[in-house]
Design an enzyme around this catalytic site. Structure first.
Site, PDB file in Angstrom:
ATOM      1  CE  LYS A  10      -4.027  -1.670   2.449  1.00  0.00           C
ATOM      2  NZ  LYS A  10      -4.956  -1.711   1.702  1.00  0.00           N
ATOM      3  NE  ARG A  53     -11.011  -9.922  -1.992  1.00  0.00           N
ATOM      4  CZ  ARG A  53     -11.381  -9.122  -2.923  1.00  0.00           C
ATOM      5  NH1 ARG A  53     -11.608  -9.459  -4.050  1.00  0.00           N
ATOM      6  NH2 ARG A  53     -11.352  -7.685  -2.595  1.00  0.00           N
TER       7      ARG A  53
HETATM    8  N1  BES Z   1      -8.183  -3.968   4.398  1.00  0.00           N
HETATM    9  C1  BES Z   1      -8.376  -3.348   3.034  1.00  0.00           C
HETATM   10  C2  BES Z   1      -9.466  -2.696   2.658  1.00  0.00           C
HETATM   11  C3  BES Z   1      -9.440  -1.415   3.009  1.00  0.00           C
HETATM   12  C4  BES Z   1      -8.979  -0.405   2.572  1.00  0.00           C
HETATM   13  C5  BES Z   1     -10.349  -0.799   4.228  1.00  0.00           C
HETATM   14  C6  BES Z   1      -8.977   0.959   2.964  1.00  0.00           C
HETATM   15  C7  BES Z   1     -10.409   0.346   4.719  1.00  0.00           C
HETATM   16  C8  BES Z   1      -9.901   1.457   3.876  1.00  0.00           C
HETATM   17  C9  BES Z   1      -8.237  -4.558   2.113  1.00  0.00           C
HETATM   18  O1  BES Z   1      -7.315  -5.689   2.732  1.00  0.00           O
HETATM   19  C10 BES Z   1      -7.874  -4.194   1.007  1.00  0.00           C
HETATM   20  O2  BES Z   1      -6.561  -4.007   0.900  1.00  0.00           O
HETATM   21  N2  BES Z   1      -8.562  -4.382  -0.092  1.00  0.00           N
HETATM   22  C11 BES Z   1      -8.149  -4.014  -1.422  1.00  0.00           C
HETATM   23  C12 BES Z   1      -8.876  -4.890  -2.424  1.00  0.00           C
HETATM   24  C13 BES Z   1      -8.299  -4.670  -3.887  1.00  0.00           C
HETATM   25  C14 BES Z   1      -6.695  -5.077  -4.138  1.00  0.00           C
HETATM   26  C15 BES Z   1      -9.079  -5.574  -4.720  1.00  0.00           C
HETATM   27  C16 BES Z   1      -8.730  -2.576  -1.740  1.00  0.00           C
HETATM   28  O3  BES Z   1      -9.906  -2.280  -1.323  1.00  0.00           O
HETATM   29  O4  BES Z   1      -8.068  -1.915  -2.108  1.00  0.00           O
HETATM   30 MN    MN Z   2      -5.455  -5.298   2.044  1.00  0.00          MN
END
Ligand code: BES
Ligand code: MN
Ligand code: ZN
Length: 498
Positions: free
Chosen positions: A279, A353
């Site tokens: 990230k 997931r």
């Molecule tokens: N924990 C995150 C989701 C998230 C992001 C929650 C920002 C709250 C704020 C999750 O694990 C994630 O990183 N999801 C990705 C999925 C994507 C790679 C398909 C996302 O939402 O960017």
């Molecule tokens: Mn994630």
């Protein structure tokens, strides 16, 4: 913090502080009118001086009013009477609680809830308790010199007004206290930093819940056990971290062995750096909150234990970190889930997931009446619904309505998104049974579609709490959502709500 009901003549009750509502323009509530009469019109005269115009958020402490036995009066602004909502009333309770906590009375008697716009005493009393507790929550244990109030609020009496004391209203307090306790636990676990709140720490907190609860049995599966069960998706995530994964299993037995349990599965990702698909740095600290789903399951369990609910309830929390490492998942890796289905990991940041799918497969062994999973799963949900509603998707319309209803009743709303088959093809993979991401469109839905492939054997609802579990910015902190929704769901299943 204690709460209790109190009846009697307001002007004759002895209390260090009596809390009264004042509407816009200095218009008195019924409770304030009663006090005004006893004081020979003195309250009205003071308000006429203009120091309390009844604006929401305003509070004014008055001392030594004649004709009453309360040592102090705390006036709280309620705004326009016709515009007062349940939410506005909760904010008034919060204002009062903060002022009482800063000022000196350790005990107070409030009347604010009597102004309930919904005319439902049970709801009004329960909301008073949860709003007060919410306002008094603090997270300061990591400060070297925490600024604590000299004499914090310890006991709030709630005046019954014209309501009849009875089991239902006593229950409103115990339900409120249990919801508040569960919410506070969820908030506390969530606000703890990732270097303290690890998978092992979460497991220890779950064990602690079980320690003095005869009806609750807690087991923690280690990685060896998960390996034996074939949880290749979950384990692929924790491989990238030095903290071993844990699968926390809490079994609460409040009903006979024939009753199928409600199962809740909460994402317990104690820090999500994204893995190799790392990230960006900005606000990455907030990914300590990626365990809020798991924390909400612990919170709901705590409330269930406190209320001794006559229900069978299983809480499952897959707990792991998601970090980049030489042994971490790489984009393109293919892993085999406990269900036997293979997954191409196209983005290592879609890890929630991966840990949930194996926990959902594991849930099947409890022959669940219904399964609800709770997860900070997608940033897309924050874009779709913001901070006000959790996303909800389900494979069963009756269960979906039940979840939505519980959210409305608890002031912790969810909003349904479609789980149509049309979206499933977005998960097609050239090399495995499915990919772990579904492209740019409908990210919350494709995440739920992914999970739906592991829940075809039972009634299932999914709550995406990415936007609701915590607040960003200056007021950064966990909200404890959706503990109120989950406890409301359990209360209804346990026949505690008529
Ligand atoms: N924990 C995150 C989701 C998230 C992001 C929650 C920002 C709250 C704020 C999750 O694990 C994630 O990183 N999801 C990705 C999925 C994507 C790679 C398909 C996302 O939402 O960017
Ligand atoms: Mn994630
Ligand atoms: Zn995550």
């Amino acid at each position: 913090m204690d709460y209790s009901l109190k009846s009697g003549n307001l002007s004759r009750l002895r209390t260090p502080c009596l809390v009264l509502g004042v509407f816009a323009g200095g218009k008195l509530t019924d409770a304030a009118k009663e006090v005004d009469r006893a004081s020979g019109g003195e309250l009205k005269r003071l308000i006429k001086k203009g120091d309390m115009g009844g604006e929401p958020g305003r509070g004014l402490m008055l001392y030594d009013l004649p004709g009453i036995r309360a040592e102090r009066l705390l006036l709280i602004g309620l705004g326009e009477p016709r515009k007062l909502s349940a939410k506005g009333l909760s904010e008034a309770h919060a204002t009062a609680a903060r002022l009482l906590d800063q000022a000196h009375p350790a005990e107070a008697l409030t009347t604010l809830h009597l102004e309930t716009p919904e005319a439902d005493p049970y709801q009004a009393l329960r909301d008073a308790v949860t709003a007060t507790a919410q306002a008094l929550y603090r997270f300061d244990e990591c400060k070297s010199d925490p600024q604590r109030p000299r004499r914090p609020l310890k006991h709030l009496h709630l005046h019954l007004g014209g309501w009849r004391r009875g089991a239902k209203l006593e229950r409103a307090l115990s339900h409120g206290k249990a919801i508040a306790g569960g919410t506070a636990l969820a908030k506390h676990l969530a606000d703890l930093p990732g270097n303290i709140c690890t998978p092992d720490y979460l497991a220890e907190q779950a064990r602690r819940l079980g320690r003095d609860a005869a009806r609750l049995k807690v087991r923690v599966l280690d990685e060896k056990r998960m390996h034996a069960l074939g949880m290749g998706a979950l384990l692929s995530v924790s491989r990238g971290s030095r903290q071993p994964a844990r699968l926390i299993v809490m079994e609460y037995r409040g009903a006979g062995p024939k009753q199928q349990p409600v199962v809740m599965v909460g994402k317990g990702l104690t820090f999500d750096a994204g893995g190799i698909s790392i990230k960006p740095a900005a606000a990455m600290d907030e990914m300590k909150y990626d365990m809020c789903g798991g924390a909400s399951v612990l919170g709901a369990m705590r409330a269930c234990v406190e209320l001794d609910l006559a229900i069978n309830f299983v809480g499952i929390v897959p707990a792991s970190e998601n970090l980049p490492d030489g042994d971490a998942n790489k984009p393109g890796d293919i892993v085999t889930s406990m269900s036997g289905q293979t997954i191409e990991v196209l983005n290592t940041d879609a890890e929630g997931r991966l840990i949930l799918c194996d926990a959902l497969t594991y849930a099947k062994r409890f022959k669940p009446a219904a399964v609800i999973d709770i997860a900070t799963l997608t940033g897309a949900c924050v874009i779709a619904l913001g901070a006000h509603a959790s996303g909800m998707l389900s494979n069963d319309d009756t269960l979906a309505d039940e979840v939505l209803k519980a959210g409305r009743a608890a002031g912790d709303r969810a909003w349904q998104l479609p789980l149509w088959d049309d979206y499933q093809t977005q998960l097609d993979s050239n090399f495995a049974d499915m990919a772990n991401i579904g492209g740019r469109g409908a990210g919350t839905i494709t995440a739920a579609c992914f999970l739906s492939r592991f829940t075809s054997n039972f009634k299932w609802a999914h709550l995406d709490i990415a936007g609701t579990a915590w607040t960003s910015g200056a007021a950064k902190g966990a909200t404890g959502r959706p503990v109120p929704l989950l406890v409301e769901f359990l209360l209804r299943r346990a026949g505690q709500r008529d």
